[in-house]
Motif scaffolding. Structure first.
Motif, mmCIF file in Angstrom:
data_model
loop_
_atom_site.group_PDB
_atom_site.id
_atom_site.type_symbol
_atom_site.label_atom_id
_atom_site.label_comp_id
_atom_site.label_asym_id
_atom_site.label_seq_id
_atom_site.Cartn_x
_atom_site.Cartn_y
_atom_site.Cartn_z
ATOM 1 N N GLY A 85 0.820 -1.210 0.000
ATOM 2 C CA GLY A 85 0.000 0.000 0.000
ATOM 3 C C GLY A 85 0.852 1.257 0.000
ATOM 4 N N ARG A 86 0.164 2.386 0.138
ATOM 5 C CA ARG A 86 0.855 3.680 0.130
ATOM 6 C C ARG A 86 1.616 3.852 1.445
ATOM 7 N NH1 ARG A 86 0.200 9.132 1.117
ATOM 8 N NH2 ARG A 86 -1.833 8.973 2.122
ATOM 9 N N THR A 87 2.846 4.332 1.324
ATOM 10 C CA THR A 87 3.669 4.542 2.511
ATOM 11 C C THR A 87 4.167 5.978 2.575
ATOM 12 O OG1 THR A 87 5.734 3.874 1.442
ATOM 13 C CG2 THR A 87 4.456 2.139 2.540
ATOM 14 N N VAL A 88 4.576 6.363 3.765
ATOM 15 C CA VAL A 88 5.217 7.645 4.024
ATOM 16 C C VAL A 88 6.600 7.298 4.560
ATOM 17 C CG1 VAL A 88 5.106 9.769 5.389
ATOM 18 C CG2 VAL A 88 2.997 8.708 4.553
ATOM 19 N N SER A 89 7.609 8.095 4.194
ATOM 20 C CA SER A 89 8.971 7.747 4.591
ATOM 21 C C SER A 89 9.734 8.945 5.129
ATOM 22 C CB SER A 89 9.732 7.156 3.399
ATOM 23 O OG SER A 89 9.934 8.137 2.409
ATOM 24 N N VAL A 90 10.865 8.630 5.747
ATOM 25 C CA VAL A 90 11.828 9.627 6.188
ATOM 26 C C VAL A 90 13.218 9.024 5.985
ATOM 27 C CG1 VAL A 90 11.821 8.931 8.625
ATOM 28 C CG2 VAL A 90 12.422 11.257 8.027
ATOM 29 N N ASP A 91 14.131 9.836 5.450
ATOM 30 C CA ASP A 91 15.523 9.425 5.287
ATOM 31 C C ASP A 91 16.320 9.943 6.479
ATOM 32 O OD1 ASP A 91 15.029 8.278 2.763
ATOM 33 O OD2 ASP A 91 15.299 10.211 1.773
ATOM 34 N N TYR A 92 17.371 9.207 6.859
ATOM 35 C CA TYR A 92 18.186 9.619 7.991
ATOM 36 C C TYR A 92 19.605 9.074 7.859
ATOM 37 C CZ TYR A 92 17.271 4.945 9.892
ATOM 38 O OH TYR A 92 17.183 3.587 10.066
#
Length: 171
Positions: A85-92
């Motif tokens: 499904g649709r996801t939300v992400s963050v890079d670190y």
């Protein structure tokens, strides 16, 4: 029970100069594992979470049974390409590279109280990213909990939420 007696240090893993604190020895000792889960439950319960968010992958090992013990839900913070499904992400940034965490876009109802759970707090990069990601999707992050904290790396300072650790090491 001294939980440190059930955690072994593996030198030069995943790269030279790193001392890896291995919780697999704790996990396979039934008594130590029960004590650790009881102590985590005691530490996390005051945050009154609706959900526990486990950070891939060792965080899943603590968060899922802890959520069951506390009577709350469990959600996964995963690496890229692992959630449907649709996801939300963050890079670190990591101590030795860069990474990304993802959450399903519909995993949180705005304002739900969430505690992030992982095995280790070192520099704080992963847990800070997890908190940022959860807040990005509307969570009220009320805390973080880990089994191990490496105090000399001062990762707790990056989190901005109450944080519990069962054991700590200086380095």
């Amino acid at each position: 029970m001294d939980l440190k007696e059930h955690i072994r240090g593996i030198p030069d893993f995943p790269k030279p100069g790193i001392l890896f604190y291995d919780i697999s020895t704790l996990l396979r000792n039934a008594d130590a594992w029960q004590v650790a889960m009881g102590r985590l439950a005691h530490a996390v319960a005051p945050a009154q979470p609706d959900l526990l968010a486990g950070v891939e992958s060792r965080g899943f090992l603590m968060a899922a049974p802890l959520a069951s013990k506390l009577g709350c839900g469990f959600l996964m913070l995963r690496k890229p390409g692992k959630l449907p499904g649709r996801t939300v992400s963050v890079d670190y940034e990591l101590e030795y590279g860069q990474d990304s965490l993802h959450i399903q876009a519909d995993a949180i109802r705005p304002g739900q109280r969430v505690v992030v759970v992982d095995d280790l707090l070192a520099t704080g990069g992963t847990l800070a990213a997890a908190i940022q990601l959860l807040q990005k999707v509307g969570a009220n992050v009320t805390g973080a909990a880990v089994i191990i904290e490496i105090l000399s790396l001062k990762g707790r300072e990056k989190l901005g939420v109450p944080t519990s650790a069962l054991v700590s090491y200086e380095s």
